[in-house]
Scaffold this motif. Structure first.
Motif, PDB file in Angstrom:
ATOM      1  N   LEU A 158     -23.005 -17.292 -24.840  1.00 54.45           N
ATOM      2  CA  LEU A 158     -23.068 -16.281 -23.780  1.00 54.45           C
ATOM      3  C   LEU A 158     -23.947 -15.140 -24.262  1.00 54.45           C
ATOM      4  O   LEU A 158     -23.705 -14.570 -25.336  1.00 54.45           O
ATOM      5  CB  LEU A 158     -21.674 -15.769 -23.441  1.00 54.45           C
ATOM      6  CG  LEU A 158     -21.581 -14.698 -22.346  1.00 54.45           C
ATOM      7  CD1 LEU A 158     -22.077 -15.245 -21.003  1.00 54.45           C
ATOM      8  CD2 LEU A 158     -20.158 -14.191 -22.213  1.00 54.45           C
ATOM      9  N   CYS A 159     -24.976 -14.814 -23.482  1.00 51.61           N
ATOM     10  CA  CYS A 159     -25.958 -13.811 -23.898  1.00 51.61           C
ATOM     11  C   CYS A 159     -26.321 -12.913 -22.730  1.00 51.61           C
ATOM     12  O   CYS A 159     -26.588 -13.399 -21.626  1.00 51.61           O
ATOM     13  CB  CYS A 159     -27.209 -14.505 -24.431  1.00 51.61           C
ATOM     14  SG  CYS A 159     -28.503 -13.393 -25.025  1.00 51.61           S
ATOM     15  N   LEU A 160     -26.335 -11.605 -22.956  1.00 49.37           N
ATOM     16  CA  LEU A 160     -26.804 -10.638 -21.964  1.00 49.37           C
ATOM     17  C   LEU A 160     -28.215 -10.198 -22.325  1.00 49.37           C
ATOM     18  O   LEU A 160     -28.490  -9.857 -23.481  1.00 49.37           O
ATOM     19  CB  LEU A 160     -25.887  -9.416 -21.922  1.00 49.37           C
ATOM     20  CG  LEU A 160     -26.398  -8.233 -21.083  1.00 49.37           C
ATOM     21  CD1 LEU A 160     -26.490  -8.597 -19.610  1.00 49.37           C
ATOM     22  CD2 LEU A 160     -25.527  -6.996 -21.288  1.00 49.37           C
ATOM     23  N   THR A 161     -29.092 -10.190 -21.328  1.00 49.10           N
ATOM     24  CA  THR A 161     -30.453  -9.701 -21.523  1.00 49.10           C
ATOM     25  C   THR A 161     -30.728  -8.535 -20.579  1.00 49.10           C
ATOM     26  O   THR A 161     -30.086  -8.388 -19.535  1.00 49.10           O
ATOM     27  CB  THR A 161     -31.492 -10.800 -21.263  1.00 49.10           C
ATOM     28  OG1 THR A 161     -31.432 -11.185 -19.871  1.00 49.10           O
ATOM     29  CG2 THR A 161     -31.241 -12.013 -22.133  1.00 49.10           C
ATOM     30  N   ARG A 162     -31.674  -7.724 -20.957  1.00 53.15           N
ATOM     31  CA  ARG A 162     -32.170  -6.645 -20.086  1.00 53.15           C
ATOM     32  C   ARG A 162     -33.675  -6.803 -19.997  1.00 53.15           C
ATOM     33  O   ARG A 162     -34.385  -6.734 -20.999  1.00 53.15           O
ATOM     34  CB  ARG A 162     -31.824  -5.270 -20.646  1.00 53.15           C
ATOM     35  CG  ARG A 162     -32.378  -4.112 -19.826  1.00 53.15           C
ATOM     36  CD  ARG A 162     -31.974  -2.775 -20.431  1.00 53.15           C
ATOM     37  NE  ARG A 162     -32.470  -1.663 -19.642  1.00 53.15           N
ATOM     38  CZ  ARG A 162     -33.635  -1.047 -19.828  1.00 53.15           C
ATOM     39  NH1 ARG A 162     -34.446  -1.462 -20.805  1.00 53.15           N
ATOM     40  NH2 ARG A 162     -34.007  -0.032 -19.056  1.00 53.15           N
ATOM     41  N   SER A 163     -34.161  -7.056 -18.790  1.00 49.82           N
ATOM     42  CA  SER A 163     -35.591  -7.272 -18.553  1.00 49.82           C
ATOM     43  C   SER A 163     -36.148  -8.339 -19.503  1.00 49.82           C
ATOM     44  O   SER A 163     -37.263  -8.216 -20.016  1.00 49.82           O
ATOM     45  CB  SER A 163     -36.360  -5.952 -18.707  1.00 49.82           C
ATOM     46  OG  SER A 163     -35.874  -4.982 -17.802  1.00 49.82           O
ATOM     47  N   GLY A 164     -35.353  -9.368 -19.739  1.00 46.97           N
ATOM     48  CA  GLY A 164     -35.800 -10.487 -20.556  1.00 46.97           C
ATOM     49  C   GLY A 164     -35.574 -10.346 -22.037  1.00 46.97           C
ATOM     50  O   GLY A 164     -35.837 -11.288 -22.794  1.00 46.97           O
ATOM     51  N   HIS A 165     -35.064  -9.188 -22.488  1.00 51.76           N
ATOM     52  CA  HIS A 165     -34.848  -8.967 -23.916  1.00 51.76           C
ATOM     53  C   HIS A 165     -33.353  -9.079 -24.241  1.00 51.76           C
ATOM     54  O   HIS A 165     -32.528  -8.502 -23.531  1.00 51.76           O
ATOM     55  CB  HIS A 165     -35.374  -7.595 -24.327  1.00 51.76           C
ATOM     56  CG  HIS A 165     -36.830  -7.398 -24.055  1.00 51.76           C
ATOM     57  ND1 HIS A 165     -37.814  -8.046 -24.779  1.00 51.76           N
ATOM     58  CD2 HIS A 165     -37.476  -6.650 -23.118  1.00 51.76           C
ATOM     59  CE1 HIS A 165     -38.999  -7.694 -24.313  1.00 51.76           C
ATOM     60  NE2 HIS A 165     -38.826  -6.853 -23.298  1.00 51.76           N
ATOM     61  N   PRO A 166     -32.993  -9.786 -25.306  1.00 48.19           N
ATOM     62  CA  PRO A 166     -31.578  -9.955 -25.621  1.00 48.19           C
ATOM     63  C   PRO A 166     -30.916  -8.639 -26.003  1.00 48.19           C
ATOM     64  O   PRO A 166     -31.488  -7.824 -26.719  1.00 48.19           O
ATOM     65  CB  PRO A 166     -31.594 -10.933 -26.803  1.00 48.19           C
ATOM     66  CG  PRO A 166     -32.953 -10.771 -27.419  1.00 48.19           C
ATOM     67  CD  PRO A 166     -33.877 -10.455 -26.286  1.00 48.19           C
ATOM     68  N   VAL A 167     -29.687  -8.469 -25.518  1.00 50.69           N
ATOM     69  CA  VAL A 167     -28.919  -7.251 -25.780  1.00 50.69           C
ATOM     70  C   VAL A 167     -27.632  -7.566 -26.536  1.00 50.69           C
ATOM     71  O   VAL A 167     -27.320  -6.946 -27.548  1.00 50.69           O
ATOM     72  CB  VAL A 167     -28.588  -6.519 -24.461  1.00 50.69           C
ATOM     73  CG1 VAL A 167     -27.714  -5.295 -24.724  1.00 50.69           C
ATOM     74  CG2 VAL A 167     -29.857  -6.119 -23.715  1.00 50.69           C
ATOM     75  N   VAL A 168     -26.871  -8.535 -26.041  1.00 49.15           N
ATOM     76  CA  VAL A 168     -25.593  -8.915 -26.627  1.00 49.15           C
ATOM     77  C   VAL A 168     -25.494 -10.432 -26.600  1.00 49.15           C
ATOM     78  O   VAL A 168     -25.919 -11.073 -25.624  1.00 49.15           O
ATOM     79  CB  VAL A 168     -24.411  -8.299 -25.855  1.00 49.15           C
ATOM     80  CG1 VAL A 168     -23.089  -8.936 -26.257  1.00 49.15           C
ATOM     81  CG2 VAL A 168     -24.347  -6.787 -26.081  1.00 49.15           C
TER      82      VAL A 168
END
Length: 523
Positions: free
Chosen positions: A362-372
């Motif tokens: 499970l991965c969160l991205t912001r504007s295509g960049h990994p965050v968590v």
């Protein structure tokens, strides 16, 4: 206001969003106040002004329709037997006072003349026939609607041709006229995990109401209302009603302020951590039921894959309703600049064959960049987690790979097949590593193959094609642990391009391992 909401709501003459507050459906009565699916729970829900009261109905051994969600009496009543194997006389003895399992006809009598609709949820055709006959025999004035498994709804229609059916919908694809032919439903009933603006628009265009379940938090309830849903099923009628009334009074305003990226990342990591432990427990305890195929006979999917994804989507939607989401089994849902990527079971073939080497990514991205990112290993009980710029951990231990030179001799490198086939250059890579006394392992979960390198287990790992669904969390883990992520052209920061082969490595062995891998790729 996000673009997805603007498209879904009307506008009043003074420019404010014109949102009609949805009706509220009390889930299993009022389970936060009284025991679920009991007469007191139904009474409290009616007193709270619920527009509808949802109850679960099953049959006893002697064919009595009673209120119970589970197949067995264990969770709610401390009796391990299946309800279908127990007579009504024995069922009636369970509990005490009014906290007992009620008959469906007793609930109908309690609601006789009340404004609340009774929504009967069913899981099987056999239960549905008993419930429908009980309603058909009732002479009072109660509005009854029906939801649940399609085969159960067909059975209800056989007894009550004019029944008000709510069609269960477990897809991100909007319904089509063909989907309505058999049951002619009045309402589309969907898990909040599958709620999208497109589905709401399509359902309304087809003349359907839209109901969403189960929403207990204020933020997703308001978001759903602004998308135009007609009813919300909730365990907390009072607080959700108060929040919706306040939003209506204030003109459905935007949030007071947008959360900062640090706040989003902090909340996301805490949520992902909880989800990972929930998935570990579920995967370990839930036996594999159905196994079907997707693209080909070696491409498997199980009921566990689908159940985990549905659970995770719902958990994320409850906290971050406007975020986008892409999952392995149900595809992509629209959202804002944030997007979650999920593989509910990476290593499904292992799971289906009883081999305890699978994972959730499970991965969160912001504007295509990994965050968590989190990787959950159900069989070792481990959660590996990372936050961009804040490092990676496992069991609260910081992961850090130093740059001390590491020889390939005596080391282990992980890889995965390309589906069920070796990737181009696989044999050459195996031979080259063997010549250096380095062992190549193929264990069956690309997520774990990459994540183990971040944990210092193995000197490197490679996969034939990057996909953020499968590898996003593990790649972030490697970066945050101080490892190296490379394509054939060299190191990359963030994600490799989608579909491109990539390698991760301990920094002390990265150059040598990369050279061996690139030579193999180029033949």
């Amino acid at each position: 206001m996000s673009a997805e909401v603007v498209q879904a709501v009307a506008v009043t003459p003074d420019g404010r969003p014109g949102v009609r507050p949805p009706r509220l459906v009390a889930h299993r009565g009022a389970p936060r106040v009284r025991r679920e699916n009991t007469l007191p729970a139904v009474a409290v829900a009616e007193a709270l002004g619920a527009d509808a009261i949802e109850v679960d109905v099953r049959r006893t051994a002697d064919g009595v329709a009673v209120l119970l969600h589970d197949e067995t009496l264990g969770r709610m009543w401390g009796d391990a037997r299946r309800i279908a194997d127990v007579s009504w006389c024995d069922v009636a003895r369970l509990g005490n006072g009014l906290d007992r399992i009620p008959r469906l006809d007793a609930v109908l009598e309690r609601l006789d003349g009340c404004r609340s609709t009774l929504l009967v949820d069913l899981t099987s055709a056999a239960d549905a026939l008993v419930a429908a006959n009980a309603v058909a025999a009732f002479a009072g004035a109660v509005s009854v609607a029906w939801c649940g498994a399609p085969e159960a709804m067909v059975a209800v229609r056989s007894v009550l041709p004019e029944a008000d059916v709510w069609l269960a919908w477990e897809s991100l694809e909007p319904p089509t006229p063909a989907d309505l032919d058999e049951l002619a439903p009045a309402t589309l009933n969907l898990d909040v995990a599958f709620l999208t603006p497109a589905t709401v628009r399509a359902a309304h265009d087809l003349g359907l109401q839209v109901s969403v379940w189960t929403v207990d938090d204020v933020e997703p309830a308001i978001w759903a209302a602004r998308l135009g849903v007609d009813s919300i099923t909730t365990n907390d009628v009072g607080p959700v009603r108060a929040a919706l009334e306040a939003a209506e009074r204030d003109g459905w305003p935007d949030a007071v302020r947008e959360p900062t990226e640090a706040e989003v990342a902090s909340r996301a990591r805490a949520l992902a951590h909880r989800i990972a432990h929930e998935v570990i427990a579920f995967t370990r305890e839930h036996p594999v039921g159905s196994v079907t195929t997707k693209a080909h006979v070696a491409d498997l999917v199980t009921d566990v894959d689908r159940l985990v994804e549905q659970h995770v989507r719902g958990r994320v939607r409850a906290v971050f309703p406007t975020h986008g989401f892409t999952g392995e089994e149900y595809g992509a849902a629209p959202g804002d600049k944030h997007r979650w990527y999920l593989d509910p079971v990476d290593g499904t073939t292992n799971l289906a064959n009883g081999i305890p080497w699978t994972s959730m990514s499970l991965c969160l991205t912001r504007s295509g960049h990994p965050v968590v990112g989190v990787v959950a290993d159900p069989w070792r009980g481990e959660v590996l987690e990372a936050r961009r710029g804040r490092g990676a951990t496992i069991r609260d231990r910081q992961l850090r790979l130093d740059d001390t030179p590491r020889p390939l001799a005596g080391a282990v490198v992980g890889t995965e097949l390309d589906g069920h086939l070796p990737w181009p250059g696989f044999g050459t890579f195996l031979d080259a590593l063997a010549a250096r006394s380095c062992t190549l392992r193929v264990l069956g979960s690309g997520t774990l193959t990459i994540a183990q390198v971040a944990a210092g287990r193995g000197i490197g790992g490679c996969v034939s094609a990057f996909d953020p669904v499968d590898h996003g969390a593990a790649v972030l883990l490697v970066h945050e642990a101080g490892g190296v992520v490379m394509t054939a052209d060299g190191p990359v920061d963030g994600f490799p391009p989608v579909g491109v082969p990539f390698l991760v490595a301990h920094p002390g062995a990265a150059d040598e391992l990369h050279a061996v891998w690139v030579d193999a790729l180029r033949g």
